[in-house]
Write a protein that holds these residues in place. Structure first.
Motif, PDB file in Angstrom:
ATOM      1  N   UNK A  91      67.954  39.244  22.095  1.00  0.00           N
ATOM      2  CA  UNK A  91      67.849  38.579  20.777  1.00  0.00           C
ATOM      3  C   UNK A  91      67.569  37.055  20.951  1.00  0.00           C
ATOM      4  N   UNK A  92      68.206  36.570  22.102  1.00  0.00           N
ATOM      5  CA  UNK A  92      67.839  35.194  22.083  1.00  0.00           C
ATOM      6  C   UNK A  92      66.431  34.841  22.532  1.00  0.00           C
ATOM      7  N   UNK A  93      65.735  35.800  23.171  1.00  0.00           N
ATOM      8  CA  UNK A  93      64.215  35.468  23.814  1.00  0.00           C
ATOM      9  C   UNK A  93      63.497  35.868  22.274  1.00  0.00           C
ATOM     10  N   UNK A  94      63.731  36.997  21.844  1.00  0.00           N
ATOM     11  CA  UNK A  94      62.930  37.471  20.595  1.00  0.00           C
ATOM     12  C   UNK A  94      63.106  36.255  19.420  1.00  0.00           C
ATOM     13  N   UNK A  95      64.292  36.100  18.979  1.00  0.00           N
ATOM     14  CA  UNK A  95      64.764  35.431  17.856  1.00  0.00           C
ATOM     15  C   UNK A  95      64.050  33.880  18.198  1.00  0.00           C
ATOM     16  N   UNK A  96      64.414  33.607  19.534  1.00  0.00           N
ATOM     17  CA  UNK A  96      64.222  32.256  19.881  1.00  0.00           C
ATOM     18  C   UNK A  96      62.768  31.715  19.761  1.00  0.00           C
ATOM     19  N   UNK A  97      61.959  32.640  20.249  1.00  0.00           N
ATOM     20  CA  UNK A  97      60.336  32.392  20.247  1.00  0.00           C
ATOM     21  C   UNK A  97      60.088  32.329  18.798  1.00  0.00           C
ATOM     22  N   UNK A  98      60.258  33.643  18.057  1.00  0.00           N
ATOM     23  CA  UNK A  98      60.040  33.672  16.735  1.00  0.00           C
ATOM     24  C   UNK A  98      60.290  32.333  15.861  1.00  0.00           C
ATOM     25  N   UNK A  99      61.697  32.003  15.926  1.00  0.00           N
ATOM     26  CA  UNK A  99      62.067  31.036  15.076  1.00  0.00           C
ATOM     27  C   UNK A  99      61.736  29.595  15.690  1.00  0.00           C
ATOM     28  N   UNK A 100      61.405  29.374  16.777  1.00  0.00           N
ATOM     29  CA  UNK A 100      60.588  28.197  17.410  1.00  0.00           C
ATOM     30  C   UNK A 100      59.206  27.997  16.513  1.00  0.00           C
ATOM     31  N   UNK A 101      58.573  29.181  16.418  1.00  0.00           N
ATOM     32  CA  UNK A 101      57.151  29.232  15.732  1.00  0.00           C
ATOM     33  C   UNK A 101      57.445  28.882  14.237  1.00  0.00           C
ATOM     34  N   UNK A 102      58.497  29.441  13.826  1.00  0.00           N
ATOM     35  CA  UNK A 102      58.753  29.206  12.070  1.00  0.00           C
ATOM     36  C   UNK A 102      59.380  27.675  11.996  1.00  0.00           C
ATOM     37  N   UNK A 149      71.115  30.985  15.800  1.00  0.00           N
ATOM     38  CA  UNK A 149      72.565  31.044  15.580  1.00  0.00           C
ATOM     39  C   UNK A 149      72.791  31.992  14.932  1.00  0.00           C
ATOM     40  N   UNK A 150      72.358  31.962  13.501  1.00  0.00           N
ATOM     41  CA  UNK A 150      72.711  32.941  12.763  1.00  0.00           C
ATOM     42  C   UNK A 150      72.392  34.381  13.124  1.00  0.00           C
ATOM     43  N   UNK A 151      70.873  34.616  13.734  1.00  0.00           N
ATOM     44  CA  UNK A 151      70.724  35.733  13.994  1.00  0.00           C
ATOM     45  C   UNK A 151      71.503  36.350  15.131  1.00  0.00           C
ATOM     46  N   UNK A 152      71.713  35.571  16.243  1.00  0.00           N
ATOM     47  CA  UNK A 152      72.369  35.960  17.311  1.00  0.00           C
ATOM     48  C   UNK A 152      73.690  36.424  17.101  1.00  0.00           C
ATOM     49  N   UNK A 153      74.581  35.492  16.355  1.00  0.00           N
ATOM     50  CA  UNK A 153      75.993  35.768  16.020  1.00  0.00           C
ATOM     51  C   UNK A 153      76.038  37.137  15.288  1.00  0.00           C
ATOM     52  N   UNK A 154      75.263  37.234  14.098  1.00  0.00           N
ATOM     53  CA  UNK A 154      75.293  38.683  13.402  1.00  0.00           C
ATOM     54  C   UNK A 154      74.643  39.630  14.073  1.00  0.00           C
ATOM     55  N   UNK A 155      73.680  39.560  15.123  1.00  0.00           N
ATOM     56  CA  UNK A 155      73.087  40.756  15.862  1.00  0.00           C
ATOM     57  C   UNK A 155      74.269  41.099  16.831  1.00  0.00           C
TER      58      UNK A 155
END
Length: 192
Positions: free
Chosen positions: A172-183, A140-146
């Motif tokens: 942004x949803x796919x990239x950050x979504x997958x990365x942040x799921x891993x985090x 949410x933070x990454x998508x809103x800002x980006x």
């Protein structure tokens, strides 16, 4: 009906962001193919089930926010800058709450579905909910800002935000979504 010049303008504005979207999709797929992510799917049964819903809802929630922002820019109700504007704050806050709420719901729903499947034992409910909560907040933070940064900058440069929102949100949803799921999986493994 669009005239030829208008159609070419839309094409010129959309093509670069679509190429970036393609590269972003490849990066997201690369993260999914890592050993750590494959191990996470094994360690947390239900994670693979919730992945498509989690990624799709990023586009739904933040695509709607982008459309509201774009309409506000076109109507002159918003300025293309970060400011203390009630309309902008309301759009961001509602998207943030929706994004996190739907994330937690997806975690619960994935647990229920895997629990109902014969012969399958889901991850703990707390694990799936914590994973989706952490990744929901971070995305949410990454998508809103980006999204705001790219839409405002594009608008200032004369690019129609309606031509940018779809590919930006998807990428942004796919990239950050997958990365942040891993985090989130990594954090959850240490916490629980």
């Amino acid at each position: 009906m669009l005239d030829r010049q208008e159609a070419w303008r839309i094409y010129r504005e959309s093509l670069p962001i679509l190429v970036v979207s393609l590269v972003g999709g490849i990066l997201a797929g690369t993260v999914l193919g890592t050993d750590g992510m494959r191990a996470a799917f094994t360690d947390y049964p239900g994670l693979l089930l919730l992945l498509p819903a989690f990624l799709a809802t990023r586009g739904n929630v933040y695509g709607a926010m982008g459309a509201r922002i774009s309409s506000g820019l076109h109507q002159g109700l918003l300025e293309p800058r970060f400011s203390r504007d009630d309309r902008l704050i309301a759009a961001v806050a509602s998207s943030f709450v929706n994004g996190i709420g739907i994330s937690v719901f997806i975690g619960v729903l994935a647990w229920v579905v895997v629990h109902l499947l014969p012969g399958r034992e889901p991850a703990l409910l707390a694990e799936l909910v914590l994973i989706t909560l952490i990744s929901g907040v971070l995305t949410s933070i990454a998508l809103i800002g980006g999204l705001l940064l790219l839409v405002f900058e594009g608008y200032r440069r004369g690019v129609d935000p309606d031509n940018l929102i779809g590919p930006i949100v998807t990428t942004l949803g796919d990239v950050f979504g997958v990365v942040f799921l891993f985090v989130a999986v990594t954090i959850t493994g240490r916490v629980l």
